[in-house]
Design a protein around this motif. Structure first.
Motif, PDB file in Angstrom:
ATOM      1  N   ALA A  34       0.793  -1.259  -0.108  1.00 25.96           N
ATOM      2  CA  ALA A  34      -0.061  -0.069  -0.061  1.00 25.96           C
ATOM      3  C   ALA A  34       0.963   1.306  -0.040  1.00 25.96           C
ATOM      4  O   ALA A  34       0.492   2.444  -0.769  1.00 25.96           O
ATOM      5  N   LYS A  35       1.958   1.237   0.755  1.00 26.21           N
ATOM      6  CA  LYS A  35       2.831   2.382   0.793  1.00 26.21           C
ATOM      7  C   LYS A  35       3.593   2.566  -0.813  1.00 26.21           C
ATOM      8  O   LYS A  35       3.671   3.925  -1.050  1.00 26.21           O
ATOM      9  N   GLU A  36       3.896   1.551  -1.248  1.00 27.30           N
ATOM     10  CA  GLU A  36       4.819   1.845  -2.536  1.00 27.30           C
ATOM     11  C   GLU A  36       3.788   1.817  -3.766  1.00 27.30           C
ATOM     12  O   GLU A  36       4.384   2.202  -4.758  1.00 27.30           O
ATOM     13  N   THR A  37       2.531   1.305  -3.639  1.00 26.94           N
ATOM     14  CA  THR A  37       1.796   1.426  -5.072  1.00 26.94           C
ATOM     15  C   THR A  37       1.643   2.988  -5.482  1.00 26.94           C
ATOM     16  O   THR A  37       1.685   3.827  -4.545  1.00 26.94           O
ATOM     17  N   ASP A  38       1.452   2.966  -6.739  1.00 25.18           N
ATOM     18  CA  ASP A  38       1.313   4.421  -7.241  1.00 25.18           C
ATOM     19  C   ASP A  38      -0.198   4.550  -7.897  1.00 25.18           C
ATOM     20  O   ASP A  38      -0.616   5.267  -8.579  1.00 25.18           O
ATOM     21  N   ALA A  39      -1.170   3.508  -7.267  1.00 22.87           N
ATOM     22  CA  ALA A  39      -2.480   3.581  -7.644  1.00 22.87           C
ATOM     23  C   ALA A  39      -3.087   4.780  -6.926  1.00 22.87           C
ATOM     24  O   ALA A  39      -2.843   5.300  -5.867  1.00 22.87           O
ATOM     25  N   ASP A  40      -4.389   5.003  -7.887  1.00 21.09           N
ATOM     26  CA  ASP A  40      -5.199   6.437  -7.249  1.00 21.09           C
ATOM     27  C   ASP A  40      -6.078   5.613  -6.414  1.00 21.09           C
ATOM     28  O   ASP A  40      -6.411   6.399  -5.361  1.00 21.09           O
ATOM     29  N   VAL A  41      -6.542   4.473  -6.460  1.00 21.24           N
ATOM     30  CA  VAL A  41      -7.511   3.786  -5.769  1.00 21.24           C
ATOM     31  C   VAL A  41      -6.990   2.484  -5.191  1.00 21.24           C
ATOM     32  O   VAL A  41      -6.605   1.599  -5.779  1.00 21.24           O
ATOM     33  N   ILE A  42      -6.992   2.238  -3.681  1.00 22.16           N
ATOM     34  CA  ILE A  42      -6.612   1.140  -3.048  1.00 22.16           C
ATOM     35  C   ILE A  42      -7.825   0.394  -2.400  1.00 22.16           C
ATOM     36  O   ILE A  42      -8.623   1.042  -1.639  1.00 22.16           O
ATOM     37  N   VAL A  43      -8.443  -0.709  -3.114  1.00 25.91           N
ATOM     38  CA  VAL A  43      -9.734  -1.359  -2.372  1.00 25.91           C
ATOM     39  C   VAL A  43      -9.150  -2.458  -1.367  1.00 25.91           C
ATOM     40  O   VAL A  43      -8.038  -3.199  -1.802  1.00 25.91           O
TER      41      VAL A  43
END
Ligand code: 13P
Ligand code: SF4
Length: 305
Positions: A34-43
């Motif tokens: 979760a810290k490293e992702t560049d996603a706009d949305v984390i489900v």
């Protein structure tokens, strides 16, 4: 530009949810992801404290928990005002908080740990001559004190799933396994008498690795004292082994976390479409700023083992 949406699922979620996730893991692995992702949305197909942790360490992302009821008994059993008073009794101690805690709880702590790194981190603090208090998991704390002689004052909350494992039900089952060996592997949220019977004690990550690397008698019974979701991952990794849930009382192997199981396929898909679920947008700036400090300490900690 199209939004990037990633779905994270804990091992305790149902197989169908794990199968539609981008990442399946234990709480530490999912926090790092979760810290490293560049996603706009984390489900976050897990429970609320996991989604809150993701938001604290990746504040730019929109974090969605599929069902608002996905809490954790370790959180609901902990009254924050009482916790604050308890912490004040031990002003000269370092406060280590298990990640299974609310954002407010983390904001009070000096370190956050997961079941994967708790031993290394508290051992490190002890080696520096620090005295430590541990919250909120009484069972895990009792195990750490017993096994490593940490002598920590403990907060008293339990995981309602793991706390049900008991020695008597285990003895009942194991006395019936006559012609083969058996091994018990357990999550440290289980009560101490159960942990004392265990061949291996570890996080969900550790338990799964133990099974993956199993090289003892091929026909032995492996009893697993943790939530039943991870049996799916264990059986996928080693389909030839006899892996069974440990019983919680005589005849019952119903070790299901009601909060994790609220992550139905429907709820997760709706969250992926941003149609429903709880958006973690309610944490105050102050809580976020205070809680990130002990979380980042943990994430920056270099394992010695
Ligand atoms: P892990 O950190 O081992 O994945 O455990 C999370 C949890 O909620 C155990 O009940
Ligand atoms: Fe909380 Fe226990 Fe469920 Fe884990 S299994 S999320 S500790 S209630």
């Amino acid at each position: 530009m199209k939004k990037k949406i990633v779905t994270l699922a804990h091992y305790y979620t149902i197989p169908e949810v794990q199968n539609i996730a981008d990442r399946v893991g234990d709480s530490l692995d999912l926090a790092i992801y979760a810290k490293e992702t560049d996603a706009d949305v984390i489900v976050f197909a897990g429970v609320k404290f996991m989604a809150e942790t993701a938001k604290i360490i990746n504040p730019k992302a929109k974090v969605i928990l599929p069902d608002m009821g996905s809490t954790c008994s370790l959180v609901t059993m902990t009254d924050i005002n009482k916790l604050k008073a308890w912490r004040m009794e031990y002003k000269d101690h370092v406060h280590v908080a298990y990640i299974n805690s609310s954002a407010e709880h983390k904001a009070l702590a000096d370190w956050v740990v997961t079941s994967r790194n708790v031993v290394d981190i508290i051992t490190h603090l002890h080696s520096e001559g620090k005295r430590v208090i541990y919250s909120p998991d009484r069972n895990m704390g009792a195990y750490l004190n017993f096994e490593y002689g940490f002598n920590m004052p403990l907060w008293s909350a339990v995981c309602e799933v793991h706390d049900k494992f008991n020695e008597e039900a285990l003895l009942d089952i194991t006395s019936k396994i006559k012609d083969k060996s058996h091994y018990l592997i357990s999550h440290p949220e289980s009560p101490l008498p159960v942990l004392k019977q265990s061949t291996y004690i570890g996080s969900t990550f550790g338990l799964l690795n133990w099974v993956k690397n199993y090289d003892k008698e091929p026909n032995a019974v492996i009893l697993v004292a943790t939530e039943d979701g991870i049996l799916y991952n264990m059986k996928q990794a080693r389909p030839e082994l006899d892996i069974r849930q440990a019983p919680i009382y005589k005849g019952c192997q119903c070790n299901s976390c009601p909060y994790m199981k609220l992550n139905t396929v429907d709820a997760v898909k709706k969250a992926q479409n941003e149609e429903s679920g709880v958006v973690i947008d309610y944490l105050s700036d102050e809580i976020m700023a205070d809680a990130i400090i002990p979380i980042n300490r943990m994430l920056g900690f270099k394992h010695t083992a």
